[in-house]
Design a protein around this motif. Structure first.
Motif, PDB file in Angstrom:
ATOM      1  N   GLU A 229    -101.573 -14.335  14.104  1.00  0.00           N
ATOM      2  CA  GLU A 229    -101.198 -14.825  15.434  1.00  0.00           C
ATOM      3  C   GLU A 229    -102.434 -14.962  16.319  1.00  0.00           C
ATOM      4  O   GLU A 229    -102.554 -15.906  17.117  1.00  0.00           O
ATOM      5  CB  GLU A 229    -100.149 -13.910  16.080  1.00  0.00           C
ATOM      6  N   TYR A 230    -103.384 -14.039  16.140  1.00  0.00           N
ATOM      7  CA  TYR A 230    -104.636 -14.133  16.918  1.00  0.00           C
ATOM      8  C   TYR A 230    -105.525 -15.257  16.369  1.00  0.00           C
ATOM      9  O   TYR A 230    -106.200 -15.948  17.142  1.00  0.00           O
ATOM     10  CB  TYR A 230    -105.375 -12.798  16.896  1.00  0.00           C
TER      11      TYR A 230
ATOM     12  N   LEU B 221    -107.794 -20.846  17.060  1.00  0.00           N
ATOM     13  CA  LEU B 221    -107.779 -22.275  16.738  1.00  0.00           C
ATOM     14  C   LEU B 221    -107.239 -23.091  17.910  1.00  0.00           C
ATOM     15  O   LEU B 221    -107.683 -24.225  18.144  1.00  0.00           O
ATOM     16  CB  LEU B 221    -106.939 -22.512  15.479  1.00  0.00           C
ATOM     17  N   TRP B 222    -106.291 -22.533  18.658  1.00  0.00           N
ATOM     18  CA  TRP B 222    -105.757 -23.206  19.849  1.00  0.00           C
ATOM     19  C   TRP B 222    -106.864 -23.424  20.875  1.00  0.00           C
ATOM     20  O   TRP B 222    -107.005 -24.498  21.438  1.00  0.00           O
ATOM     21  CB  TRP B 222    -104.630 -22.358  20.427  1.00  0.00           C
ATOM     22  N   HIS B 223    -107.661 -22.402  21.117  1.00  0.00           N
ATOM     23  CA  HIS B 223    -108.764 -22.522  22.067  1.00  0.00           C
ATOM     24  C   HIS B 223    -109.818 -23.518  21.592  1.00  0.00           C
ATOM     25  O   HIS B 223    -110.402 -24.243  22.400  1.00  0.00           O
ATOM     26  CB  HIS B 223    -109.421 -21.162  22.288  1.00  0.00           C
ATOM     27  N   LEU B 224    -110.059 -23.527  20.287  1.00  0.00           N
ATOM     28  CA  LEU B 224    -111.062 -24.439  19.735  1.00  0.00           C
ATOM     29  C   LEU B 224    -110.524 -25.856  19.572  1.00  0.00           C
ATOM     30  O   LEU B 224    -111.278 -26.750  19.168  1.00  0.00           O
ATOM     31  CB  LEU B 224    -111.549 -23.907  18.382  1.00  0.00           C
ATOM     32  N   LYS B 225    -109.226 -26.055  19.886  1.00  0.00           N
ATOM     33  CA  LYS B 225    -108.581 -27.362  19.778  1.00  0.00           C
ATOM     34  C   LYS B 225    -108.636 -27.927  18.348  1.00  0.00           C
ATOM     35  O   LYS B 225    -108.728 -29.140  18.148  1.00  0.00           O
ATOM     36  CB  LYS B 225    -109.212 -28.369  20.752  1.00  0.00           C
TER      37      LYS B 225
ATOM     38  N   LEU C  66    -102.523 -23.804   8.991  1.00  0.00           N
ATOM     39  CA  LEU C  66    -102.260 -22.365   9.066  1.00  0.00           C
ATOM     40  C   LEU C  66    -100.783 -22.103   9.311  1.00  0.00           C
ATOM     41  O   LEU C  66    -100.191 -21.198   8.711  1.00  0.00           O
ATOM     42  CB  LEU C  66    -103.109 -21.736  10.171  1.00  0.00           C
ATOM     43  N   ALA C  67    -100.167 -22.892  10.190  1.00  0.00           N
ATOM     44  CA  ALA C  67     -98.737 -22.722  10.476  1.00  0.00           C
ATOM     45  C   ALA C  67     -97.902 -22.987   9.229  1.00  0.00           C
ATOM     46  O   ALA C  67     -96.974 -22.214   8.913  1.00  0.00           O
ATOM     47  CB  ALA C  67     -98.323 -23.656  11.612  1.00  0.00           C
TER      48      ALA C  67
ATOM     49  N   VAL D 204     -97.728 -18.325  15.008  1.00  0.00           N
ATOM     50  CA  VAL D 204     -98.666 -19.365  14.578  1.00  0.00           C
ATOM     51  C   VAL D 204     -98.042 -20.744  14.775  1.00  0.00           C
ATOM     52  O   VAL D 204     -98.675 -21.660  15.328  1.00  0.00           O
ATOM     53  CB  VAL D 204     -99.065 -19.163  13.106  1.00  0.00           C
ATOM     54  N   ALA D 205     -96.796 -20.899  14.341  1.00  0.00           N
ATOM     55  CA  ALA D 205     -96.115 -22.187  14.493  1.00  0.00           C
ATOM     56  C   ALA D 205     -95.945 -22.544  15.965  1.00  0.00           C
ATOM     57  O   ALA D 205     -96.109 -23.706  16.365  1.00  0.00           O
ATOM     58  CB  ALA D 205     -94.755 -22.143  13.793  1.00  0.00           C
ATOM     59  N   GLY D 206     -95.634 -21.546  16.797  1.00  0.00           N
ATOM     60  CA  GLY D 206     -95.495 -21.793  18.233  1.00  0.00           C
ATOM     61  C   GLY D 206     -96.782 -22.263  18.861  1.00  0.00           C
ATOM     62  O   GLY D 206     -96.799 -23.191  19.687  1.00  0.00           O
ATOM     63  N   ASN D 207     -97.906 -21.652  18.480  1.00  0.00           N
ATOM     64  CA  ASN D 207     -99.199 -22.087  18.994  1.00  0.00           C
ATOM     65  C   ASN D 207     -99.526 -23.506  18.547  1.00  0.00           C
ATOM     66  O   ASN D 207    -100.176 -24.267  19.277  1.00  0.00           O
ATOM     67  CB  ASN D 207    -100.302 -21.119  18.542  1.00  0.00           C
ATOM     68  N   CYS D 208     -99.090 -23.839  17.346  1.00  0.00           N
ATOM     69  CA  CYS D 208     -99.311 -25.197  16.832  1.00  0.00           C
ATOM     70  C   CYS D 208     -98.605 -26.224  17.720  1.00  0.00           C
ATOM     71  O   CYS D 208     -99.199 -27.231  18.116  1.00  0.00           O
ATOM     72  CB  CYS D 208     -98.821 -25.289  15.393  1.00  0.00           C
TER      73      CYS D 208
END
Length: 279
Positions: free
Chosen positions: A111-112, A117-121, A129-130, A146-150
């Motif tokens: 999750e971290y 990866l979210w921050h790095l776009k 990963l998701a 992970v899927a939610g962040n995606c």
């Protein structure tokens, strides 16, 4: 009179005991003890430092581990988490990916990794990963984070919220999932739902500074600067090395026309400079 034979019996019983000298440890057993200490002492020290968000000290402790242990999945995950907290996202991504390759069926910490990866776009890597996480274990809350962040990176906030809710269904006291859900509600301008999500996170973990940051952001948006400062300050007391939190304190102080205090916060921020928002 004492029963006949008591004294003789005790003597006979005592005579059956033989004191044995304790043999000194052999060179081999001493070597094994030293090897165990060389692993457990740095690990315990690193975990203690990480619990206090002293991440540079935690990394320094980990660096004292034998090379074989430095390449193990568990240590790589610890390194990734420390680098994530230090907002060194590029190196954090390398550590998390190395941990994932070493143990692809372990979703701990992913999750971290997804937030990094979210921050790095890095949308492609996050999508992979998701897909991997959900295929490994659909009952793991980390997979749905992970899927939610995606989906969040694609600005599909409603879909992201539903996935974070799924993570909370699987693990109701997962503070990070609740905080991520709060961020999505905040992005969608639903401040009431965001507040509820952040409060849920804090009920699960009172030291979850990310949720305090989220509440502070809500109060800033509502122009309640004193309340915002209170929450930013509480978060900073938990994680004093966060430049993001220092900057938030400075912004709230500036809105309250406390310019001298603002400068003090910004001076501290320069020492811990990073260029990323918090998530």
């Amino acid at each position: 009179n004492a029963p006949a034979g008591d004294g003789n019996g005790a003597a006979a019983e005592g005579s059956s005991y033989h004191w044995q000298e304790v043999e000194p440890p052999t060179a081999k057993s001493q070597q094994q003890s030293d090897q165990l200490l060389s692993v457990f002492l740095p690990l315990s020290l690193a975990m203690h430092h990480l619990s206090q968000y002293k991440c540079k000290e935690a990394l320094a402790a980990l660096s004292k581990l034998p090379q074989q242990q430095l390449d193990s999945p568990g240590v790589l995950l610890l390194m990734g988490r420390c680098l994530y907290e230090l907002v060194d996202y590029s190196r954090a991504a390398e550590a998390f990916e190395a941990a994932r390759r070493a143990d692809p069926f372990n979703l701990e910490g992913m999750e971290y990794y997804s937030t990094v990866l979210w921050h790095l776009k890095k949308d492609v890597e996050l999508a992979h990963l998701a897909q991997h996480a959900v295929s490994v274990d659909r009952l793991a809350p980390e997979a749905w984070c992970v899927a939610g962040n995606c989906y969040s990176l694609q600005r599909e906030h409603e879909s992201a919220v539903s996935l974070f809710k799924r993570a909370l269904q699987l693990q109701p006291h997962m503070a990070y999932a609740a905080t991520l859900m709060g961020h999505e509600y905040f992005a969608g301008e639903d401040l009431v739902a965001a507040t509820t999500a952040y409060q849920h996170a804090l009920r699960s973990d009172g030291r979850h500074y990310n949720a305090l940051y989220g509440l502070g952001q809500i109060y800033m948006k509502q122009e309640k600067y004193m309340e915002a400062l209170t929450h930013f300050d509480l978060a900073t007391r938990i994680n004093p090395s966060s430049s993001v939190l220092r900057c938030c304190c400075g912004t709230a102080l500036r809105r309250m026309n406390r310019l001298e205090d603002t400068l003090k916060q910004l001076e501290v921020r320069v020492r811990f400079h990073d260029g990323f928002p918090m998530r």
